[in-house]
Write a protein that holds these residues in place. Structure first.
Motif, PDB file in Angstrom:
ATOM      1  N   LEU A  38       0.825  -1.201   0.000  1.00 27.08           N
ATOM      2  CA  LEU A  38       0.000   0.000   0.000  1.00 27.08           C
ATOM      3  C   LEU A  38       0.863   1.256   0.000  1.00 27.08           C
ATOM      4  O   LEU A  38       0.593   2.216  -0.725  1.00 27.08           O
ATOM      5  N   ILE A  39       1.909   1.246   0.812  1.00 30.06           N
ATOM      6  CA  ILE A  39       2.812   2.396   0.880  1.00 30.06           C
ATOM      7  C   ILE A  39       3.574   2.560  -0.426  1.00 30.06           C
ATOM      8  O   ILE A  39       3.766   3.678  -0.918  1.00 30.06           O
ATOM      9  N   ASP A  40       4.005   1.454  -1.005  1.00 26.20           N
ATOM     10  CA  ASP A  40       4.721   1.523  -2.275  1.00 26.20           C
ATOM     11  C   ASP A  40       3.862   2.204  -3.341  1.00 26.20           C
ATOM     12  O   ASP A  40       4.339   3.084  -4.068  1.00 26.20           O
ATOM     13  N   GLU A  41       2.589   1.827  -3.394  1.00 23.47           N
ATOM     14  CA  GLU A  41       1.703   2.377  -4.421  1.00 23.47           C
ATOM     15  C   GLU A  41       1.371   3.843  -4.174  1.00 23.47           C
ATOM     16  O   GLU A  41       1.166   4.605  -5.127  1.00 23.47           O
ATOM     17  N   PHE A 191      -5.698   6.367   4.607  1.00 20.26           N
ATOM     18  CA  PHE A 191      -5.785   4.950   4.972  1.00 20.26           C
ATOM     19  C   PHE A 191      -5.551   4.796   6.470  1.00 20.26           C
ATOM     20  O   PHE A 191      -4.640   5.402   7.028  1.00 20.26           O
ATOM     21  N   ARG A 192      -6.380   3.977   7.089  1.00 19.69           N
ATOM     22  CA  ARG A 192      -6.154   3.574   8.474  1.00 19.69           C
ATOM     23  C   ARG A 192      -5.806   2.096   8.438  1.00 19.69           C
ATOM     24  O   ARG A 192      -6.626   1.264   8.046  1.00 19.69           O
ATOM     25  N   VAL A 193      -4.585   1.776   8.841  1.00 22.00           N
ATOM     26  CA  VAL A 193      -4.050   0.433   8.627  1.00 22.00           C
ATOM     27  C   VAL A 193      -3.618  -0.193   9.952  1.00 22.00           C
ATOM     28  O   VAL A 193      -2.823   0.388  10.694  1.00 22.00           O
ATOM     29  N   LEU A 194      -4.150  -1.374  10.223  1.00 21.80           N
ATOM     30  CA  LEU A 194      -3.772  -2.117  11.426  1.00 21.80           C
ATOM     31  C   LEU A 194      -2.397  -2.750  11.251  1.00 21.80           C
ATOM     32  O   LEU A 194      -2.145  -3.454  10.273  1.00 21.80           O
ATOM     33  N   VAL A 195      -1.507  -2.495  12.207  1.00 24.08           N
ATOM     34  CA  VAL A 195      -0.220  -3.191  12.282  1.00 24.08           C
ATOM     35  C   VAL A 195      -0.375  -4.246  13.368  1.00 24.08           C
ATOM     36  O   VAL A 195      -0.345  -3.928  14.565  1.00 24.08           O
ATOM     37  N   PRO A 196      -0.582  -5.496  12.995  1.00 25.14           N
ATOM     38  CA  PRO A 196      -0.967  -6.521  13.981  1.00 25.14           C
ATOM     39  C   PRO A 196       0.232  -7.104  14.717  1.00 25.14           C
ATOM     40  O   PRO A 196       1.397  -6.842  14.372  1.00 25.14           O
ATOM     41  N   SER A 294     -12.149  -3.617  11.892  1.00 25.57           N
ATOM     42  CA  SER A 294     -13.288  -4.133  11.128  1.00 25.57           C
ATOM     43  C   SER A 294     -14.228  -3.007  10.698  1.00 25.57           C
ATOM     44  O   SER A 294     -14.891  -3.109   9.671  1.00 25.57           O
ATOM     45  N   LYS A 295     -14.262  -1.931  11.483  1.00 22.41           N
ATOM     46  CA  LYS A 295     -15.157  -0.816  11.178  1.00 22.41           C
ATOM     47  C   LYS A 295     -14.503   0.240  10.288  1.00 22.41           C
ATOM     48  O   LYS A 295     -15.140   0.807   9.387  1.00 22.41           O
ATOM     49  N   PHE A 296     -13.224   0.531  10.541  1.00 23.61           N
ATOM     50  CA  PHE A 296     -12.606   1.690   9.887  1.00 23.61           C
ATOM     51  C   PHE A 296     -11.310   1.375   9.135  1.00 23.61           C
ATOM     52  O   PHE A 296     -10.805   2.227   8.408  1.00 23.61           O
ATOM     53  N   GLY A 297     -10.774   0.185   9.318  1.00 27.04           N
ATOM     54  CA  GLY A 297      -9.472  -0.131   8.731  1.00 27.04           C
ATOM     55  C   GLY A 297      -9.535  -0.356   7.216  1.00 27.04           C
ATOM     56  O   GLY A 297     -10.590  -0.677   6.664  1.00 27.04           O
ATOM     57  N   ARG A 298      -8.408  -0.200   6.602  1.00 25.88           N
ATOM     58  CA  ARG A 298      -8.257  -0.449   5.168  1.00 25.88           C
ATOM     59  C   ARG A 298      -8.505  -1.927   4.877  1.00 25.88           C
ATOM     60  O   ARG A 298      -7.891  -2.799   5.493  1.00 25.88           O
ATOM     61  N   LYS A 299      -9.385  -2.203   3.978  1.00 26.45           N
ATOM     62  CA  LYS A 299      -9.722  -3.601   3.636  1.00 26.45           C
ATOM     63  C   LYS A 299      -8.845  -4.121   2.498  1.00 26.45           C
ATOM     64  O   LYS A 299      -8.434  -3.371   1.637  1.00 26.45           O
TER      65      LYS A 299
END
Length: 299
Positions: A38-41, A191-196, A294-299
């Protein structure tokens, strides 16, 4: 672009916030391949092919990295800067007002002006961004904080003009639900991205990468036991486990003459590391982040 700024303000940005990123590469970031893609793009490719990223496909202005503590959000931001050859500005949101004694609004304005002048561009990394850019009423709000937040918004809106370097804002937080909605909307943080927490493959890659980088010999077969014993551990936890394991040979070497080669890290050393270092992230925290994602993260 910098002529109208006071030298003291420019110095504050360059000395306090601008960092030279060393020792971090794209390959050091493991287990988050989708985030890197995603960051690359959205950051790197617009630099390489600006002819393609115009109008609707113009480069994004920012993203939010959220997740439990110790998952490598700062490392991701630094790896992006290193990979793209961008200047890296590290903003400590938690103490920006107290640090500059009432001059914070001017410093924020100067930060974005300096970043826009950087070539080929800049990453503005806002660590613990929820401490400053929080929802009204969710913290100890003050008139000074409000002025700083409004300056962030105004300066952020001004990036991306013709003849300027690319500026990309990366916010990092362990508490994304505390952020003001106007900050996380598209157009600012696209983008809101989860870093798990790292999965087994990522934990293995971390351990083997650190051991290889540190040139440590070890019992390869014992790694599997470490992977199985560290479910739910963060990247920071894994680093602590490995440090404790590596101390086993060091403790023995201290009793030997200087120059005596250290023995390899054994299965017992790894087990001691696992037993000594508990996981730092509770399941309830993981559930909170998964629910937000699940509600706001980038799918």
């Amino acid at each position: 672009a910098l002529r109208h700024l006071k030298k003291a303000d420019v110095d504050a940005v360059l000395i306090d916030m601008c960092e030279t990123v060393t020792g971090v590469s794209w390959g050091d970031v493991v287990g988050v391949e989708s985030i890197l893609g995603l960051i690359d793009e959205n950051v790197i490719q617009p630099l390489l092919r600006p002819d393609l990223f115009t109008g609707l496909t113009s480069a994004s202005k920012g993203m939010l990295l959220f997740g439990p503590p110790g998952t490598g959000k700062t490392m991701i931001a630094k790896a992006v800067a290193a990979q793209a050859g961008l200047h890296f500005f590290n903003v400590e949101c938690a103490n920006i007002d107290s640090k500059y004694h009432g001059e914070s609004v001017k410093i924020v304005s100067a930060l974005f002006t300096v970043a826009r002048a950087a070539r080929p561009g800049a990453i503005i990394f806002m660590d613990e961004c929820d401490s400053l850019l929080r929802k009204p009423g969710s913290g100890d709000d003050s008139a000074a904080d409000l002025k700083i937040v409004n300056q962030f918004k105004a300066s952020w809106a001004g990036v991306g003009g013709d003849g300027e370097g690319q500026v990309f804002v990366i916010g990092a937080t362990n508490n994304p639900w505390d952020l003001e909605d106007a900050i996380t909307r598209p157009g600012r943080m696209d983008f809101r991205v989860l870093v798990p927490l790292p999965n087994p493959a990522a934990r293995r890659a971390m351990l083997e990468g650190w051991l290889r980088k540190d040139k440590r010999s070890y019992d390869c077969e014992a790694i599997e036991g470490v992977i199985n014993a560290t479910e739910g551990y963060s990247g920071a936890d894994m680093k602590a486990v490995l440090k404790e394991a590596a101390m086993g040979p060091v403790r023995e070497a201290r009793k030997q003459p200087v120059g005596t080669p250290q023995r390899p890290i054994t299965g017992e050393d790894f087990q001691r590391g696992c037993d000594s270092v508990p996981r730092s992230v509770d399941d309830s925290i993981v559930a909170q982040h998964n629910d937000y994602n699940s509600k706001f993260g980038r799918k």
